[in-house]
Design an enzyme around this catalytic site. Structure first.
Site, PDB file in Angstrom:
ATOM      1  N   GLU A 252      13.377   6.480   3.384  1.00  0.00           N
ATOM      2  CA  GLU A 252      13.400   7.409   2.262  1.00  0.00           C
ATOM      3  C   GLU A 252      12.657   8.674   2.631  1.00  0.00           C
ATOM      4  OE1 GLU A 252      11.690   5.354  -1.069  1.00  0.00           O
ATOM      5  OE2 GLU A 252      13.394   3.990  -1.258  1.00  0.00           O
ATOM      6  N   LYS A 254       9.830  11.251   2.498  1.00  0.00           N
ATOM      7  CA  LYS A 254       8.425  11.207   2.087  1.00  0.00           C
ATOM      8  C   LYS A 254       8.181  12.520   1.365  1.00  0.00           C
ATOM      9  CE  LYS A 254       3.731  10.517   3.675  1.00  0.00           C
ATOM     10  NZ  LYS A 254       3.209  11.342   2.609  1.00  0.00           N
ATOM     11  N   ARG A 274      -2.667   7.341  -8.702  1.00  0.00           N
ATOM     12  CA  ARG A 274      -3.011   6.199  -7.834  1.00  0.00           C
ATOM     13  C   ARG A 274      -4.483   5.854  -7.959  1.00  0.00           C
ATOM     14  NH1 ARG A 274      -2.821   7.846  -1.496  1.00  0.00           N
ATOM     15  NH2 ARG A 274      -4.417   6.284  -1.202  1.00  0.00           N
ATOM     16  N   GLU A 304       6.868   9.538  -6.987  1.00  0.00           N
ATOM     17  CA  GLU A 304       6.176  10.721  -6.478  1.00  0.00           C
ATOM     18  C   GLU A 304       6.614  11.898  -7.353  1.00  0.00           C
ATOM     19  OE1 GLU A 304       4.048  10.406  -4.002  1.00  0.00           O
ATOM     20  OE2 GLU A 304       3.809  12.373  -3.074  1.00  0.00           O
ATOM     21  N   ARG A 421      -2.434  -2.179   2.005  1.00  0.00           N
ATOM     22  CA  ARG A 421      -1.770  -1.404   3.044  1.00  0.00           C
ATOM     23  C   ARG A 421      -1.260  -2.423   4.051  1.00  0.00           C
ATOM     24  NH1 ARG A 421      -2.713   4.014   3.729  1.00  0.00           N
ATOM     25  NH2 ARG A 421      -4.697   4.123   2.656  1.00  0.00           N
ATOM     26  N   LYS A 427       4.741   5.247   7.049  1.00  0.00           N
ATOM     27  CA  LYS A 427       4.987   6.685   6.913  1.00  0.00           C
ATOM     28  C   LYS A 427       5.079   7.357   8.275  1.00  0.00           C
ATOM     29  CE  LYS A 427       0.090   7.444   6.087  1.00  0.00           C
ATOM     30  NZ  LYS A 427      -0.950   7.710   5.115  1.00  0.00           N
TER      31      LYS A 427
END
Ligand code: ATP
Length: 570
Positions: A252, A254, A274, A304, A421, A427
């Site tokens: 996707e 970023k 967040r 986002e 994580r 990323k």
């Protein structure tokens, strides 16, 4: 409960670095803890409410110093002096209180209830006289505290307990205290507690259920409450990204914006960042768009938020819309000037069903079904499902051309892991640029960095007038960067190099002769009135000391201006 008991526990926990020992100590404590004292678990993690709660203590060192001064009758200058030599305000107050306590006896016994009562008043205070009221609330606690108690009170106020306890340590201690079974069942219990924690972020509630012998799995995920988001790991190349998430995977865009978790429950939309801050009031535009373009009676959507230029319809960098997060007035004007679009990318909860354990491919499919795309208002993240590096490369180029940061690779079979994580999302961003800058100021650190210079003022060169101009402050990420890049150099080493160059000292801040050049990476250049160059670096990180360069060789203001323009065009 007596606060003394808690202070003793902190001492024991701080005395060992071994995780297993900490768990043992904590387990014993939790076993004996009475149910009525369940809120002690918040204090244990240095908090006053569950983690998701927005009410945090937030006391500055300056205010703490004033309170210490008032409680001990010692002048603030003298407290500051001690602080400079000792570095840790907790230890300072312990020393000062013990000096004072030799003559006066502790008047009242401090209880955890009283500590919580006073600390919980702190974030509620507003308006005139707030500082004085805060000081007197703290002073009241300090005057009834023993030296050790005062140490932990101050550390709690500064939100830096330094006993090496994380929520995962408490989780494992809860397992040990209440599920003393064989290894296999313990593992299962740990997982159950972790799941309950991931969705509730309330260890006190979990403790209460465990203590009563009730099932912790009775805690259910609900929409409307903040949840910790899943975080991404990094990759340096497309190949590495594929290796980490497996083939095929979803890739996707970023997006270069900020994270927002969108909730709907009982026809009400709530928005969280967040950092679990409720920002619903700041974004009535998003609330309206969600109300009319997303199907479902309840949901939690991860997304986002990105900004665009109303006229050119081009997407703009995050920094241009970042002020909308904090702004609480003139919202209508803000909405017009800084319009935003929602890019939804995950669905965690839908129509009263928890989707955390469902694979990403299923969640993303459902997400696409429930959102009606509306240009420049809302849509689901651009996505490709592929196993081709070639295709990923093309997609990456396209993302950069569209003014976004890069790509996120997602494991199709993975669950959603709140707050972790774990590598289900990888990323891939553009390589960072380097500037060479000179250090012209610094600040002494606190806590673990006490006694060391730990935050550095960076400057570039304005060639026209041959003067250094500040461009930012560098603090985070330094330690690792120094040790990996210049072979084990640490804060200590850097302090040693800079100390002889100190020209002036004011409190914890020092002015430094411009001699030491460093290479610094950053994420972005922003305009900023805060620094004399007119620019600020976002997330500056030290990559290397540059003894090979002289201050006259550092990046010039003109070069920085050029780079800023290039960044804008991109
Ligand atoms: P961290 O790695 O701690 O999140 P960071 O804030 O610098 O550090 P980024 O490097 O920006 O994070 O990378 C992760 C972030 O990318 C996510 O938190 C999210 O806000 C953002 N993001 C943008 N597009 C997507 C997407 N399609 N899927 C998931 N996250 C996305």
């Amino acid at each position: 409960m007596e606060y003394k008991k808690l202070a003793e526990l902190y001492e024991k926990l701080g005395a060992t670095t071994k995780r297993l020992e900490k768990i043992d100590i904590l387990a014993k404590f939790l076993k004996n803890l009475e149910e009525k004292d369940k809120e002690v678990l918040y204090l244990l993690l240095g908090d006053i409410y569950p983690e998701y709660d927005e009410r945090k203590i937030g006391i500055s060192s300056q205010l703490a110093i004033k309170a210490i001064s008032k409680a001990t009758g010692i002048k603030t200058e003298d407290v500051v002096k001690e602080w400079k030599t000792i570095g840790d305000l907790g230890k300072v107050v312990k020393k000062l209180v013990s000096q004072k306590k030799q003559s006066t006896l502790q008047a009242k016994k401090l209880t955890t209830e009283k500590v919580l009562e006073n600390l919980r008043k702190l974030p509620e205070l507003e308006g005139k006289g707030t500082v004085e009221r805060k000081i007197s609330l703290i002073t009241e606690l300090l005057t009834s505290a023993s030296p050790v108690e005062s140490l932990y009170l101050i550390r709690t106020l500064l939100r830096d307990l330094r006993i090496g306890i994380k929520s995962s340590t408490v989780r494992d201690a809860l397992v040990k205290a209440f599920f003393p079974l064989d290894k296999e069942s313990q593992k299962e219990a740990a997982e159950k507690i972790q799941n309950a924690y991931d969705i509730s972020q309330d260890l006190s509630k979990i403790y209460e259920l465990a203590k009563k012998g009730e099932k912790v799995s009775s805690i259910k995920l609900e929409a409307g409450k903040p949840i910790k988001v899943m975080l991404a790991q990094k990759a340096k190349s497309i190949k590495e990204a594929f290796e980490k998430v497996g083939k095929p995977c979803a890739i996707e865009y970023k997006y270069d914006g900020f994270r927002m978790v969108i909730n709907k429950k009982d026809n009400k939309i709530t928005l969280y960042t967040r950092r679990l801050e409720n920002v619903t009031k700041q974004f009535p535009d998003i609330v309206n768009v969600v109300k009319s373009n997303v199907k479902g009676e309840s949901f939690i959507i991860d997304s986002e938020i990105i900004g665009f230029n109303e006229k050119t319809k081009e997407y703009v960098p995050f920094q241009e819309i970042s002020q909308r997060i904090k702004r609480k007035y003139n919202i209508d004007k803000m909405i017009k000037e800084l319009p935003v679009e929602i890019k939804a990318f995950d669905l965690i909860f839908y129509n009263r069903k928890n989707l955390i354990k469902e694979p990403f491919e299923k969640r993303t499919k459902l997400l696409r079904k429930i959102i009606k795309s509306l240009k420049f208002k809302i849509s689901v993240a651009d996505q490709k499902i592929t196993d081709s590096e070639e295709e990923a490369k093309e997609f990456y180029k396209k993302a950069i051309k569209d003014n976004q940061e890069g790509l996120i690779f997602k494991n199709l079979k993975a669950p959603y892991k709140p707050g972790s994580r774990v590598g289900y999302m990888i990323k891939l961003k553009e390589e960072l640029k380097d500037f060479d800058l000179v250090i012209i100021g610094a600040e002494y650190g606190t806590g673990k960095r006490a006694g060391w210079l730990s935050s550095f003022i960076l400057a570039c060169l304005d060639k026209k007038i041959d003067k250094f101009k500040t461009i930012g402050k560098m603090g985070t990420g330094i330690k690792e960067k120094i040790s990996t890049n210049i072979g084990g150099t640490s804060f200590k080493e850097l302090t040693k190099i800079l100390k002889p160059l100190i020209i002036k000292t004011k409190g914890r801040e020092v002015e430094i002769k411009p001699k030491i050049v460093v290479s610094v990476t950053f994420q972005e250049i922003q305009k900023s009135p805060k620094y004399t160059s007119g620019f600020a670096l976002r997330f500056p990180r030290l990559t290397a000391l540059r003894p090979d360069k002289s201050p006259s060789d550092v990046t010039t203001l003109d070069e920085i201006k050029k780079e800023y323009e290039a960044q804008r065009k991109k």
